[in-house]
Design a protein around this motif. Structure first.
Motif, PDB file in Angstrom:
ATOM      1  N   GLY A  16      28.856  22.015  21.142  1.00  0.00           N
ATOM      2  CA  GLY A  16      27.813  21.598  22.318  1.00  0.00           C
ATOM      3  C   GLY A  16      29.237  21.015  23.532  1.00  0.00           C
ATOM      4  N   ALA A  17      29.978  20.775  23.259  1.00  0.00           N
ATOM      5  CA  ALA A  17      31.771  20.087  23.516  1.00  0.00           C
ATOM      6  C   ALA A  17      31.887  21.326  24.668  1.00  0.00           C
ATOM      7  CB  ALA A  17      32.453  19.331  23.235  1.00  0.00           C
ATOM      8  N   GLY A  18      31.698  22.199  24.258  1.00  0.00           N
ATOM      9  CA  GLY A  18      32.660  23.817  24.544  1.00  0.00           C
ATOM     10  C   GLY A  18      31.419  23.926  25.983  1.00  0.00           C
ATOM     11  N   GLN A  19      30.117  23.907  25.242  1.00  0.00           N
ATOM     12  CA  GLN A  19      29.394  24.361  26.078  1.00  0.00           C
ATOM     13  C   GLN A  19      29.562  23.352  27.846  1.00  0.00           C
ATOM     14  OE1 GLN A  19      25.744  24.384  23.531  1.00  0.00           O
ATOM     15  NE2 GLN A  19      25.672  26.113  23.250  1.00  0.00           N
ATOM     16  N   GLY A 294      22.591  18.632  30.305  1.00  0.00           N
ATOM     17  CA  GLY A 294      23.403  19.645  29.329  1.00  0.00           C
ATOM     18  C   GLY A 294      23.389  18.447  28.077  1.00  0.00           C
ATOM     19  N   VAL A 295      23.755  17.325  27.857  1.00  0.00           N
ATOM     20  CA  VAL A 295      23.811  16.326  27.034  1.00  0.00           C
ATOM     21  C   VAL A 295      22.571  16.096  26.574  1.00  0.00           C
ATOM     22  CG1 VAL A 295      24.293  14.430  26.415  1.00  0.00           C
ATOM     23  CG2 VAL A 295      25.653  15.463  27.715  1.00  0.00           C
ATOM     24  N   ILE A 296      21.318  16.106  27.827  1.00  0.00           N
ATOM     25  CA  ILE A 296      20.626  15.364  26.190  1.00  0.00           C
ATOM     26  C   ILE A 296      19.738  17.115  26.433  1.00  0.00           C
ATOM     27  CG2 ILE A 296      17.393  15.070  27.288  1.00  0.00           C
ATOM     28  CD1 ILE A 296      18.714  13.217  30.234  1.00  0.00           C
ATOM     29  N   ALA A 297      19.690  18.329  26.863  1.00  0.00           N
ATOM     30  CA  ALA A 297      19.331  19.502  26.671  1.00  0.00           C
ATOM     31  C   ALA A 297      20.235  20.029  25.080  1.00  0.00           C
ATOM     32  CB  ALA A 297      19.704  20.781  27.398  1.00  0.00           C
ATOM     33  N   ILE A 298      21.386  19.352  24.512  1.00  0.00           N
ATOM     34  CA  ILE A 298      21.683  19.887  23.393  1.00  0.00           C
ATOM     35  C   ILE A 298      20.886  18.599  22.326  1.00  0.00           C
ATOM     36  CG2 ILE A 298      24.245  19.144  22.345  1.00  0.00           C
ATOM     37  CD1 ILE A 298      25.734  20.729  25.265  1.00  0.00           C
ATOM     38  N   ALA A 299      21.606  18.025  22.882  1.00  0.00           N
ATOM     39  CA  ALA A 299      20.703  16.289  21.701  1.00  0.00           C
ATOM     40  C   ALA A 299      19.558  17.193  21.314  1.00  0.00           C
ATOM     41  CB  ALA A 299      20.834  15.092  22.594  1.00  0.00           C
TER      42      ALA A 299
END
Length: 321
Positions: A16-19, A294-299
């Motif tokens: 996720g961090a890389g994305q 993006g953080v919300i979507a990954i979580a």
């Protein structure tokens, strides 16, 4: 000693961090390709070339793009997304209300989507070929064939204008008004839920039909397991597991639905804020919206993956991959 669950979370965090990093780089590069910058588009007709150069210096736009991005990234990692080029306010204060408005729409849409899709899918799957199954299938196909913006315009034209039953637009409405007057939310929620509920309901239906055909269900019936206990303990977990995975992908449909809803109904949400920031070449706001979204979507996708895998136990070697 690490567990499979810990390794799964660590792997998802790294990926996720890389994305997020790649996404932020792409968005920043694309923003550089837009004509002009914040100093050019703001008061462009009033400022002289010298004044625009001074404004560019005050905004920090005279710094090399790579350094600007690294400065933003360093601040973002500590929770400081900088200040808006448009008004000099903190980026977080600029996007707080739009995010809350969009979050309200998204949470309500999900709260309606899950029971509607699951109920329709179960009703169709328990009685395949019945009038209920045909109705769910027909309505689902019809909704899938109508683009979001067409459905939104039709609802505004007929329900809001012709029948005058509900407000046609959010224009001039803030978050407090939405909470006090929920009728503003009805049409946008109908548009958001209608498009994504149809494929989810079909997947639930297929899962129910498949599970009911399994030998262990027939054996449970022969042993006299009560119908509701059979549905709750055996059919639902196995039928809903694929739907949980689809629910994660449904987030993309909800996101596009939010964009359409905010455009048609003039919702003061995060999509409107992003469009405004792009028009103002407000890079800190653009990057902050993209990063937080993006953080919300990954979580959300991580939680849904965990929930889907927990519903159907797997072997220790295959769990949480």
């Amino acid at each position: 000693m690490s567990t499979p669950f810990t390794r799964f979370l660590l792997r998802r965090t790294v990926i996720g961090a890389g994305q997020l990093f790649v996404l932020a780089v792409l968005v920043f590069v694309l923003s550089l390709l837009l004509p002009g910058d914040a100093a050019d588009v703001q008061n462009n007709d009033v400022l002289s070339a010298e004044q625009r150069a001074t404004a560019r210096q005050l905004l920090g736009l005279d710094v090399a793009p790579l350094q600007r991005f690294l400065d933003w990234l360093g601040g973002a990692l500590t929770g400081d997304f900088g200040v808006s080029y448009a008004n000099g306010h903190s980026v977080l204060s600029v996007i707080a209300d739009p995010f809350l408005t969009t979050a309200l729409l998204a949470v309500l849409a999900l709260a309606l989507l899950v029971p509607v899709a699951v109920t329709a899918g179960f009703a169709a799957g328990l009685w395949p070929g019945s009038w209920c199954d045909r109705l769910v299938t027909t309505v689902g196909i019809a909704l899938d064939s109508i683009p979001d913006f067409v459905l939104a315009v039709l609802l505004v034209s007929y329900v809001a204008i012709d029948l005058d039953l509900l407000p046609a637009t959010f224009l001039g409405t803030d978050l407090d008004t939405l909470l006090d007057q929920p009728e503003y939310l009805v049409l946008p929620l109908v548009v958001m839920v209608a498009r994504v509920a149809a494929p989810l309901a079909r997947l639930v239906r297929a899962g129910v039909v498949d599970v009911l055909d399994q030998p262990y269900i027939a054996q449970a019936r022969r042993l006299g397991v009560r119908r509701w206990s059979l549905l709750a303990r055996h059919v639902a977990p196995n039928a809903l597991a694929p739907a949980m995975q689809e629910l994660g992908r449904t987030g993309d449909g909800l996101l596009s639905g939010v964009l359409i809803v905010e455009a048609v109904f003039v919702v003061p949400g995060i999509a409107s804020a992003l469009i405004g920031a792009i028009g103002n070449r407000d890079d800190p706001v653009i990057l902050a919206i993209v990063a937080i979204t993006g953080v919300i979507a990954i979580a959300i996708n991580t939680v849904i993956d965990i929930a889907g895998q927990r519903m159907v136990p797997r072997s220790a070697e295959g769990a949480l991959r």
